[in-house]
Write a protein that holds these residues in place. Structure first.
Motif, PDB file in Angstrom:
ATOM      1  N   GLN A 166       0.868  -1.314   0.096  1.00  0.00           N
ATOM      2  CA  GLN A 166      -0.083  -0.054  -0.023  1.00  0.00           C
ATOM      3  C   GLN A 166       0.991   0.992  -0.146  1.00  0.00           C
ATOM      4  OE1 GLN A 166      -2.757  -0.074   2.972  1.00  0.00           O
ATOM      5  NE2 GLN A 166      -4.053   1.514   2.321  1.00  0.00           N
ATOM      6  N   ILE A 167       0.407   2.271  -0.612  1.00  0.00           N
ATOM      7  CA  ILE A 167       0.753   3.616  -0.708  1.00  0.00           C
ATOM      8  C   ILE A 167       0.006   4.609  -0.190  1.00  0.00           C
ATOM      9  CG2 ILE A 167       2.173   5.310  -2.039  1.00  0.00           C
ATOM     10  CD1 ILE A 167       3.138   2.884  -4.148  1.00  0.00           C
ATOM     11  N   ILE A 168       0.181   5.441   0.650  1.00  0.00           N
ATOM     12  CA  ILE A 168      -0.814   6.195   1.286  1.00  0.00           C
ATOM     13  C   ILE A 168      -0.087   7.524   1.406  1.00  0.00           C
ATOM     14  CG2 ILE A 168      -2.292   7.008   3.413  1.00  0.00           C
ATOM     15  CD1 ILE A 168      -2.339   3.902   4.003  1.00  0.00           C
ATOM     16  N   PRO A 169      -0.577   8.823   0.930  1.00  0.00           N
ATOM     17  CA  PRO A 169      -0.244  10.208   1.008  1.00  0.00           C
ATOM     18  C   PRO A 169      -0.206  10.366   2.374  1.00  0.00           C
ATOM     19  CG  PRO A 169      -1.558  10.062  -0.727  1.00  0.00           C
ATOM     20  CD  PRO A 169      -1.783   8.750  -0.019  1.00  0.00           C
ATOM     21  N   TYR A 170       0.762  11.282   3.224  1.00  0.00           N
ATOM     22  CA  TYR A 170       0.573  11.502   4.638  1.00  0.00           C
ATOM     23  C   TYR A 170      -0.643  12.500   4.924  1.00  0.00           C
ATOM     24  CZ  TYR A 170       1.460  13.787   8.975  1.00  0.00           C
ATOM     25  OH  TYR A 170       1.371  14.412  10.039  1.00  0.00           O
ATOM     26  N   SER A 171      -1.076  13.129   3.923  1.00  0.00           N
ATOM     27  CA  SER A 171      -2.347  13.694   4.015  1.00  0.00           C
ATOM     28  C   SER A 171      -3.383  13.040   4.189  1.00  0.00           C
ATOM     29  CB  SER A 171      -2.419  15.087   3.062  1.00  0.00           C
ATOM     30  OG  SER A 171      -2.442  14.323   1.858  1.00  0.00           O
ATOM     31  N   GLU A 172      -3.428  11.919   3.607  1.00  0.00           N
ATOM     32  CA  GLU A 172      -4.679  10.898   3.891  1.00  0.00           C
ATOM     33  C   GLU A 172      -4.656   9.772   4.891  1.00  0.00           C
ATOM     34  OE1 GLU A 172      -5.249   9.248  -0.114  1.00  0.00           O
ATOM     35  OE2 GLU A 172      -5.156  11.110  -1.065  1.00  0.00           O
ATOM     36  N   LEU A 173      -3.656   9.995   5.838  1.00  0.00           N
ATOM     37  CA  LEU A 173      -3.591   8.906   6.901  1.00  0.00           C
ATOM     38  C   LEU A 173      -4.884   9.294   7.890  1.00  0.00           C
ATOM     39  CD1 LEU A 173      -0.021   8.716   8.171  1.00  0.00           C
ATOM     40  CD2 LEU A 173      -1.370   7.019   7.233  1.00  0.00           C
ATOM     41  N   GLY A 174      -5.238  10.435   8.162  1.00  0.00           N
ATOM     42  CA  GLY A 174      -6.289  10.771   9.110  1.00  0.00           C
ATOM     43  C   GLY A 174      -5.986  10.521  10.548  1.00  0.00           C
ATOM     44  N   LYS A 175      -7.116  10.370  11.150  1.00  0.00           N
ATOM     45  CA  LYS A 175      -6.982  10.208  12.663  1.00  0.00           C
ATOM     46  C   LYS A 175      -6.590   8.707  13.392  1.00  0.00           C
ATOM     47  CE  LYS A 175      -9.665  14.253  14.099  1.00  0.00           C
ATOM     48  NZ  LYS A 175     -10.523  14.792  15.051  1.00  0.00           N
ATOM     49  N   ASP A 176      -7.109   7.960  12.373  1.00  0.00           N
ATOM     50  CA  ASP A 176      -6.993   6.543  12.699  1.00  0.00           C
ATOM     51  C   ASP A 176      -5.795   5.777  11.985  1.00  0.00           C
ATOM     52  OD1 ASP A 176      -7.823   6.644  10.125  1.00  0.00           O
ATOM     53  OD2 ASP A 176      -9.325   5.016  10.326  1.00  0.00           O
ATOM     54  N   TRP A 177      -4.756   6.673  11.945  1.00  0.00           N
ATOM     55  CA  TRP A 177      -3.228   6.180  11.193  1.00  0.00           C
ATOM     56  C   TRP A 177      -2.747   5.076  12.169  1.00  0.00           C
ATOM     57  CZ3 TRP A 177       0.981   6.290  14.577  1.00  0.00           C
ATOM     58  CH2 TRP A 177       0.912   7.373  15.350  1.00  0.00           C
ATOM     59  N   LYS A 178      -2.936   4.725  13.259  1.00  0.00           N
ATOM     60  CA  LYS A 178      -2.291   3.552  13.939  1.00  0.00           C
ATOM     61  C   LYS A 178      -2.852   2.489  13.261  1.00  0.00           C
ATOM     62  CE  LYS A 178      -1.267   6.013  18.470  1.00  0.00           C
ATOM     63  NZ  LYS A 178      -1.365   5.934  19.834  1.00  0.00           N
ATOM     64  N   LYS A 179      -4.317   2.293  13.075  1.00  0.00           N
ATOM     65  CA  LYS A 179      -4.814   1.261  12.317  1.00  0.00           C
ATOM     66  C   LYS A 179      -4.302   0.847  11.125  1.00  0.00           C
ATOM     67  CE  LYS A 179      -9.016   1.354  15.056  1.00  0.00           C
ATOM     68  NZ  LYS A 179     -10.489   1.371  15.105  1.00  0.00           N
ATOM     69  N   LYS A 180      -3.844   1.986  10.477  1.00  0.00           N
ATOM     70  CA  LYS A 180      -3.447   1.786   9.021  1.00  0.00           C
ATOM     71  C   LYS A 180      -2.088   1.070   9.084  1.00  0.00           C
ATOM     72  CE  LYS A 180      -6.557   5.158   7.033  1.00  0.00           C
ATOM     73  NZ  LYS A 180      -6.403   6.564   6.271  1.00  0.00           N
ATOM     74  N   LEU A 181      -1.261   1.603  10.164  1.00  0.00           N
ATOM     75  CA  LEU A 181      -0.044   1.073  10.063  1.00  0.00           C
ATOM     76  C   LEU A 181       0.270  -0.512  10.735  1.00  0.00           C
ATOM     77  CD1 LEU A 181       0.634   4.244   9.593  1.00  0.00           C
ATOM     78  CD2 LEU A 181       2.558   3.892  11.361  1.00  0.00           C
ATOM     79  N   ASP A 182      -0.792  -0.730  11.404  1.00  0.00           N
ATOM     80  CA  ASP A 182      -0.478  -1.991  12.394  1.00  0.00           C
ATOM     81  C   ASP A 182      -0.309  -3.274  11.481  1.00  0.00           C
ATOM     82  OD1 ASP A 182      -0.841  -0.734  14.807  1.00  0.00           O
ATOM     83  OD2 ASP A 182      -2.776  -1.013  15.044  1.00  0.00           O
ATOM     84  N   PRO A 183      -1.040  -3.390  10.230  1.00  0.00           N
ATOM     85  CA  PRO A 183      -0.972  -4.506   9.568  1.00  0.00           C
ATOM     86  C   PRO A 183       0.638  -4.677   8.928  1.00  0.00           C
ATOM     87  CG  PRO A 183      -2.852  -3.503   8.909  1.00  0.00           C
ATOM     88  CD  PRO A 183      -2.135  -2.624   9.927  1.00  0.00           C
ATOM     89  N   PHE A 184       1.310  -3.811   8.877  1.00  0.00           N
ATOM     90  CA  PHE A 184       2.588  -3.877   8.007  1.00  0.00           C
ATOM     91  C   PHE A 184       3.823  -3.889   9.044  1.00  0.00           C
ATOM     92  CE2 PHE A 184      -0.484  -1.185   5.725  1.00  0.00           C
ATOM     93  CZ  PHE A 184      -0.386  -1.884   4.634  1.00  0.00           C
ATOM     94  N   GLU A 185       4.656  -4.737   8.219  1.00  0.00           N
ATOM     95  CA  GLU A 185       5.972  -5.076   9.034  1.00  0.00           C
ATOM     96  C   GLU A 185       7.278  -4.097   8.525  1.00  0.00           C
ATOM     97  OE1 GLU A 185       6.430  -9.876   8.817  1.00  0.00           O
ATOM     98  OE2 GLU A 185       6.032  -8.731   6.894  1.00  0.00           O
TER      99      GLU A 185
END
Length: 460
Positions: A166-185
């Motif tokens: 996945q590729i995510i622009p920083y501006s689109e991380l949002g408040k739930d950014w921790k959940k978006k980071l969790d699945p990745f190593e």
């Protein structure tokens, strides 16, 4: 973190160390030892093996000879060959000094052949086992700028390390950014500002994720600061490493001594190359070009001519392309093994250049790059070099911005030990074809077009 990959790499490292040192130990105990030490002299044997182990492991780490996953099999074999080859040569020199005479080199050469065979088998088997028992890490890229296709293509070559999901622009991380980071190593921060990624970095470190980032220029400059414990509030002072008197004095002395020795030792190669160039098309042997060095001083750099005469008509800069038809037959050979750069040793002897430093750029390139990247002029704080960070860790077609970031790392960390390390690494780079890649036709056209536009603006 991939623990399985770490354990496997340590096992592979232990195996090759035992093999290479084992072959050396065999020739010492069976041939060289009895001629140098008495049967009761266990100290001589022990010191020799300890010294060899230290030199071999140090050189292996320097040449990344244990990094089987990070490099191709061929480059790993080359790194191993340089590591045990230099170690063998140094110890052979020691044997000659102890004996006060030349020692038969044939057993040593047979040992090198066995070590090389072991390195080839080890590299092939290790690569296959590592690919079988380890997997690429699930990777997220967080971008602070438009992600270029060129960067993605570079990561594609490392797909055995990174599985970019996945590729995510920083501006689109949002408040739930921790959940978006969790699945990745693994997380790669691509051109993100320091203040934007600070909280994310701390979170990733707490979760033991593999972290990578493309540094900003001011972050690289921070490496030039040193701690000052003047008060109980931590202070960092900028060191101005490029202006140290004793460092520059010793470095200049080393430039003179090494360049003189190099000219003497390589004189046969220089003469043969000059003769080959002259015979091929009767043109001039040397190619001269104006370059910028420390404080913007202009000098004429010397190279063996590897292209046809008048390859750059009217003095216009035309970057070399992959498979460039202007390159002569002799030129293709000397460019591949970097012999075309050897006359620059004369520039080093004269003081125009140093052995190590940022590569001196053409005047028009400095002007163009400085317009695009004002910080590019910072490279001119130190004398241009025969080899440098960008030559070791970059390629011929590395972008000006990436070259600047690499060269700034050298400027902020420069020392005699680092210079020595880069000189040794240059020996390896001379045999890595990828580092001599030319510009693609598209990139060449873009550089030429930028120069043309700049000239038109100046004329207006």
């Amino acid at each position: 973190m991939n623990n399985k990959k770490f354990v496997l790499s340590m096992i592979m490292k232990f195996v090759i160390v035992i093999l290479e040192i084992g072959f050396f130990a065999m020739v010492v105990f069976q041939y060289y030892g009895p001629k140098l030490f008495s049967k009761m002299d266990s100290v001589g044997y022990s010191v020799t093996l300890i010294l060899y182990t230290i030199v071999y492991i140090a050189l292996s780490n320097l040449f990344y000879a244990f990094k089987i996953m990070d490099f191709s099999v061929a480059e790993t074999i080359l790194s191993q060959f340089l590591a045990f080859g230099i170690a063998d040569l140094l110890l052979y020199g020691e044997f000659c000094m102890i004996r006060h005479n030349y020692v038969n080199i044939i057993p040593g050469l047979l040992t090198v052949a066995c070590q090389l065979l072991a390195a080839i088998c080890w590299a092939l088997i290790s690569k296959r086992m590592t690919m079988l028992f380890s997997r690429p890490e699930k990777t997220l890229i967080i971008t602070g700028a438009v992600l270029t296709d060129e960067f993605l293509q570079k990561l594609e070559k490392l797909k055995y390390i990174f599985n970019v999901e996945q590729i995510i622009p920083y501006s689109e991380l949002g408040k739930d950014w921790k959940k978006k980071l969790d699945p990745f190593e693994a997380v790669i921060f691509y051109e993100t500002e320091m203040e934007n990624r600070s909280e994310l970095l701390w979170y990733c470190m707490q979760d033991r994720k593999s972290l990578y980032l493309t540094p900003q220029l001011d972050e690289i400059t921070m490496q030039g600061f040193g701690a000052r414990h003047l008060i109980d509030t931590p202070l960092m002072k900028y060191e101005y490493r490029s202006e140290r008197f004793w460092y520059n004095l010793v470095k200049r002395a080393a430039d003179i001594v090494v360049s003189l020795l190099a000219l003497i030792i390589m004189s046969p190669i220089l003469l043969i190359t000059a003769l080959a160039i002259k015979i091929e098309d009767r043109g001039p042997v040397f190619f001269r070009q104006k370059r910028c060095t420390k404080n913007g001083k202009v000098f004429e750099i010397l190279k063996f001519r590897s292209m046809i005469v008048d390859a750059e008509k009217g003095g216009k800069s035309i970057p070399c392309r992959s498979g460039d038809p202007r390159i002569t037959r002799v030129g293709r050979i000397i460019r591949k093994i970097r012999v075309d750069e050897f006359p620059q040793i004369i520039n080093v002897l004269k003081g125009d250049m140093s052995l190590v430093g940022p590569r001196p750029e053409r005047i028009e390139h400095v002007e163009e790059y400085t317009r695009e990247i004002p910080e590019f002029v910072y490279r001119l704080r130190v004398k241009g070099g025969l080899t440098g960070y960008a030559q070791i860790y970059g390629k011929y077609n590395t972008s000006p911005y990436d070259k600047l970031r690499l060269d700034l790392q050298y400027i902020e960390k420069q020392s005699l030990l680092l210079d020595f390390k880069l000189l040794l690494l240059t020996v390896k780079i001379m045999f890595v074809p990828e580092s001599t890649e030319g510009f693609t036709e598209e990139k060449s056209a873009a550089v030429s077009e930028n120069s043309k536009r700049a000239e038109e603006i100046e004329e207006e």
